[in-house]
Design a protein around this motif. Structure first.
Motif, PDB file in Angstrom:
ATOM      1  N   GLY A   1       0.833  -1.506  -0.263  1.00 56.53           N
ATOM      2  CA  GLY A   1      -0.091  -0.152  -0.168  1.00 56.53           C
ATOM      3  C   GLY A   1       0.562   1.289   0.349  1.00 56.53           C
ATOM      4  O   GLY A   1       1.080   2.056  -0.727  1.00 56.53           O
ATOM      5  N   VAL A   2       1.818   1.353   0.738  1.00 57.99           N
ATOM      6  CA  VAL A   2       3.074   2.477   1.042  1.00 57.99           C
ATOM      7  C   VAL A   2       3.340   2.393  -0.078  1.00 57.99           C
ATOM      8  O   VAL A   2       3.395   3.756  -1.272  1.00 57.99           O
ATOM      9  CB  VAL A   2       3.881   2.252   1.858  1.00 57.99           C
ATOM     10  N   ALA A   3       4.130   1.200  -1.007  1.00 56.71           N
ATOM     11  CA  ALA A   3       4.625   1.491  -2.267  1.00 56.71           C
ATOM     12  C   ALA A   3       4.066   1.874  -3.309  1.00 56.71           C
ATOM     13  O   ALA A   3       4.393   2.740  -4.236  1.00 56.71           O
ATOM     14  CB  ALA A   3       5.521   0.350  -2.389  1.00 56.71           C
ATOM     15  N   VAL A   4       2.505   1.755  -3.314  1.00 54.71           N
ATOM     16  CA  VAL A   4       1.667   2.139  -4.748  1.00 54.71           C
ATOM     17  C   VAL A   4       1.396   3.844  -4.650  1.00 54.71           C
ATOM     18  O   VAL A   4       1.576   4.697  -5.271  1.00 54.71           O
ATOM     19  CB  VAL A   4       0.032   0.994  -4.503  1.00 54.71           C
ATOM     20  N   ALA A   5       1.063   3.934  -2.958  1.00 56.33           N
ATOM     21  CA  ALA A   5       0.511   5.646  -2.703  1.00 56.33           C
ATOM     22  C   ALA A   5       1.682   6.604  -3.248  1.00 56.33           C
ATOM     23  O   ALA A   5       1.682   7.142  -4.027  1.00 56.33           O
ATOM     24  CB  ALA A   5      -0.303   5.293  -1.249  1.00 56.33           C
ATOM     25  N   LEU A   6       3.284   5.818  -2.559  1.00 55.23           N
ATOM     26  CA  LEU A   6       4.536   6.828  -3.421  1.00 55.23           C
ATOM     27  C   LEU A   6       4.384   6.747  -4.431  1.00 55.23           C
ATOM     28  O   LEU A   6       4.348   7.900  -5.320  1.00 55.23           O
ATOM     29  CB  LEU A   6       5.599   6.545  -2.456  1.00 55.23           C
ATOM     30  N   ALA A   7       4.034   5.344  -5.637  1.00 56.52           N
ATOM     31  CA  ALA A   7       4.624   5.492  -6.975  1.00 56.52           C
ATOM     32  C   ALA A   7       3.023   6.265  -7.927  1.00 56.52           C
ATOM     33  O   ALA A   7       3.171   7.276  -8.298  1.00 56.52           O
ATOM     34  CB  ALA A   7       4.497   4.200  -7.383  1.00 56.52           C
ATOM     35  N   LEU A   8       1.730   6.834  -7.186  1.00 60.13           N
ATOM     36  CA  LEU A   8       0.688   7.614  -7.688  1.00 60.13           C
ATOM     37  C   LEU A   8       1.149   8.637  -7.693  1.00 60.13           C
ATOM     38  O   LEU A   8       1.057   9.497  -8.086  1.00 60.13           O
ATOM     39  CB  LEU A   8      -0.235   7.023  -6.933  1.00 60.13           C
ATOM     40  N   VAL A   9       1.628   9.775  -6.463  1.00 62.42           N
ATOM     41  CA  VAL A   9       2.219  10.659  -5.921  1.00 62.42           C
ATOM     42  C   VAL A   9       2.669  11.002  -6.781  1.00 62.42           C
ATOM     43  O   VAL A   9       2.862  12.112  -7.342  1.00 62.42           O
ATOM     44  CB  VAL A   9       2.147  10.736  -4.516  1.00 62.42           C
ATOM     45  N   VAL A  10       4.022  10.242  -6.973  1.00 66.54           N
ATOM     46  CA  VAL A  10       5.247  11.033  -7.670  1.00 66.54           C
ATOM     47  C   VAL A  10       4.522  10.759  -9.426  1.00 66.54           C
ATOM     48  O   VAL A  10       5.660  11.384 -10.294  1.00 66.54           O
ATOM     49  CB  VAL A  10       6.666   9.734  -7.819  1.00 66.54           C
ATOM     50  N   VAL A  11       3.894   9.775  -9.565  1.00 68.73           N
ATOM     51  CA  VAL A  11       3.313  10.337 -10.982  1.00 68.73           C
ATOM     52  C   VAL A  11       2.456  11.629 -11.238  1.00 68.73           C
ATOM     53  O   VAL A  11       2.891  11.909 -12.317  1.00 68.73           O
ATOM     54  CB  VAL A  11       2.540   8.998 -10.823  1.00 68.73           C
ATOM     55  N   VAL A  12       1.720  11.862  -9.794  1.00 67.96           N
ATOM     56  CA  VAL A  12       1.030  12.482 -10.398  1.00 67.96           C
ATOM     57  C   VAL A  12       2.372  13.915 -10.569  1.00 67.96           C
ATOM     58  O   VAL A  12       2.039  15.042 -11.498  1.00 67.96           O
ATOM     59  CB  VAL A  12       0.589  13.230  -9.439  1.00 67.96           C
ATOM     60  N   MET A  13       3.333  14.180  -8.973  1.00 58.66           N
ATOM     61  CA  MET A  13       4.162  15.484  -9.540  1.00 58.66           C
ATOM     62  C   MET A  13       4.666  15.042 -10.565  1.00 58.66           C
ATOM     63  O   MET A  13       5.116  16.146 -11.006  1.00 58.66           O
ATOM     64  CB  MET A  13       4.959  14.931  -8.933  1.00 58.66           C
ATOM     65  N   ARG A  14       4.982  14.049 -11.858  1.00 56.04           N
ATOM     66  CA  ARG A  14       5.620  14.094 -12.672  1.00 56.04           C
ATOM     67  C   ARG A  14       4.803  15.247 -13.869  1.00 56.04           C
ATOM     68  O   ARG A  14       5.756  15.478 -14.533  1.00 56.04           O
ATOM     69  CB  ARG A  14       6.414  12.399 -13.157  1.00 56.04           C
ATOM     70  N   ARG A  15       3.932  14.470 -13.696  1.00 51.82           N
ATOM     71  CA  ARG A  15       2.943  15.353 -14.469  1.00 51.82           C
ATOM     72  C   ARG A  15       2.423  16.591 -14.312  1.00 51.82           C
ATOM     73  O   ARG A  15       2.351  17.561 -15.171  1.00 51.82           O
ATOM     74  CB  ARG A  15       1.337  13.990 -14.288  1.00 51.82           C
ATOM     75  N   LEU A  16       2.356  16.778 -13.061  1.00 52.40           N
ATOM     76  CA  LEU A  16       2.768  18.841 -13.021  1.00 52.40           C
ATOM     77  C   LEU A  16       3.554  19.392 -13.257  1.00 52.40           C
ATOM     78  O   LEU A  16       4.533  20.111 -13.565  1.00 52.40           O
ATOM     79  CB  LEU A  16       2.941  19.447 -11.011  1.00 52.40           C
ATOM     80  N   LEU A  17       5.030  18.377 -12.770  1.00 55.62           N
ATOM     81  CA  LEU A  17       7.318  18.604 -13.143  1.00 55.62           C
ATOM     82  C   LEU A  17       6.983  19.002 -15.192  1.00 55.62           C
ATOM     83  O   LEU A  17       6.800  19.724 -15.423  1.00 55.62           O
ATOM     84  CB  LEU A  17       7.667  17.486 -13.340  1.00 55.62           C
ATOM     85  N   GLN A  18       5.833  18.157 -16.170  1.00 56.34           N
ATOM     86  CA  GLN A  18       5.411  18.407 -17.102  1.00 56.34           C
ATOM     87  C   GLN A  18       4.786  19.276 -17.875  1.00 56.34           C
ATOM     88  O   GLN A  18       5.238  20.042 -18.550  1.00 56.34           O
ATOM     89  CB  GLN A  18       5.612  17.193 -17.935  1.00 56.34           C
ATOM     90  N   THR A  19       3.832  19.736 -16.803  1.00 49.07           N
ATOM     91  CA  THR A  19       3.008  20.635 -17.554  1.00 49.07           C
ATOM     92  C   THR A  19       3.934  22.615 -17.389  1.00 49.07           C
ATOM     93  O   THR A  19       3.360  22.557 -17.411  1.00 49.07           O
ATOM     94  CB  THR A  19       1.743  21.096 -16.892  1.00 49.07           C
ATOM     95  N   ALA A  20       4.439  21.725 -15.486  1.00 54.29           N
ATOM     96  CA  ALA A  20       5.394  23.406 -15.688  1.00 54.29           C
ATOM     97  C   ALA A  20       6.146  23.291 -16.738  1.00 54.29           C
ATOM     98  O   ALA A  20       7.238  24.549 -16.947  1.00 54.29           O
ATOM     99  CB  ALA A  20       5.991  23.316 -13.923  1.00 54.29           C
ATOM    100  N   ILE A  21       6.884  22.299 -16.797  1.00 51.16           N
ATOM    101  CA  ILE A  21       7.692  22.723 -18.098  1.00 51.16           C
ATOM    102  C   ILE A  21       8.270  23.212 -19.959  1.00 51.16           C
ATOM    103  O   ILE A  21       7.973  23.633 -20.188  1.00 51.16           O
ATOM    104  CB  ILE A  21       8.803  21.193 -18.815  1.00 51.16           C
ATOM    105  N   GLN A  22       6.556  22.187 -19.361  1.00 49.94           N
ATOM    106  CA  GLN A  22       5.458  23.420 -21.346  1.00 49.94           C
ATOM    107  C   GLN A  22       4.986  24.661 -20.569  1.00 49.94           C
ATOM    108  O   GLN A  22       5.268  25.017 -21.483  1.00 49.94           O
ATOM    109  CB  GLN A  22       4.739  22.027 -21.480  1.00 49.94           C
TER     110      GLN A  22
END
Length: 159
Positions: A129-150
Motif C-alpha cells: 500500500g505504501v509503495a503504490v501510494a508513493l508511486a501514484l504521488v510521484v506520477v502526479v508530481m511528474r505530470r505537474l513537472l511536465q506541465t510546468a516545463i511546458q
C-alpha cells in the motif's frame, strides 16, 4: 532552494542511504530471530530487494535536488523525467516485491502457532500500500513537472 535546505536534504539523503546499506548488511541478523529456514531466506531477500528499491528512489531524489539547485529542473531535455521515471519504477518494483512477500508469508502459514508469518504478511501488505501510494504521488508530481516545463517553454517563447 536555499543553501540550508539543500544541505539539510543532502545530509538526510546520505543518512537514509547509509541506513539502507546497514539494513542490507545486517538483514540476516535481523531476520534470524523472527523466522528461520526458508522463510528466513525469503525475508532476507525481500529486505535486500526493498532496500535496493529505496536506494534507487534516494538517488533519484538526490539528482532531482541537484537539478533544482542548478535551476535546470525545467529544461525541456527531459532529464528530470528520467529520474522521476526511475523513482516510479523503483516504487513499482518495491510493490511487486512486497506483494510477493505477502503471498509467500500468507501461504507459508503451516501451523497456527507460527504467528510470525501472519505478522510478516500484514507488514508486506502495508508495504504494498505504501509503495503504490508513493508511486501514484510521484506520477502526479511528474505530470505537474511536465506541465510546468511546458508552461516555462511557452513563456520563454513569448518573452
Amino acid at each position: 532552494m536555499t543553501g540550508f535546505v539543500d544541505v539539510f536534504l543532502r545530509v538526510l539523503l546520505i543518512a537514509l542511504f547509509g541506513a539502507c546499506v546497514a539494513v542490507q548488511i545486517w538483514a540476516g541478523s535481523l531476520a534470524a530471530p523472527i523466522v528461520g529456514g526458508v522463510s528466513g531466506v525469503v525475508l532476507v531477500c525481500l529486505i535486500v530487494a526493498g532496500a535496493l528499491c529505496v536506494e534507487a528512489v534516494l538517488i533519484s531524489v538526490w539528482m532531482l535536488a541537484g537539478m533544482v539547485r542548478d535551476a535546470s529542473i525545467f529544461d525541456g531535455r527531459t532529464r528530470a523525467d528520467r529520474w522521476t521515471n526511475t523513482a516510479i519504477a523503483a516504487l513499482g518494483l518495491a510493490a511487486v516485491f512486497a506483494a510477493s512477500g505477502f503471498v509467500y508469508f500468507l501461504v507459508s502459514q503451516t501451523q497456527p502457532s507460527h504467528q510470525a508469518e501472519a505478522v510478516l504478511a500484514v507488514v508486506a501488505a502495508a508495504a504494498v500500500g505504501v509503495a503504490v501510494a508513493l508511486a501514484l504521488v510521484v506520477v502526479v508530481m511528474r505530470r505537474l513537472l511536465q506541465t510546468a516545463i511546458q508552461y516555462q517553454s511557452e513563456l520563454a517563447e513569448v518573452i
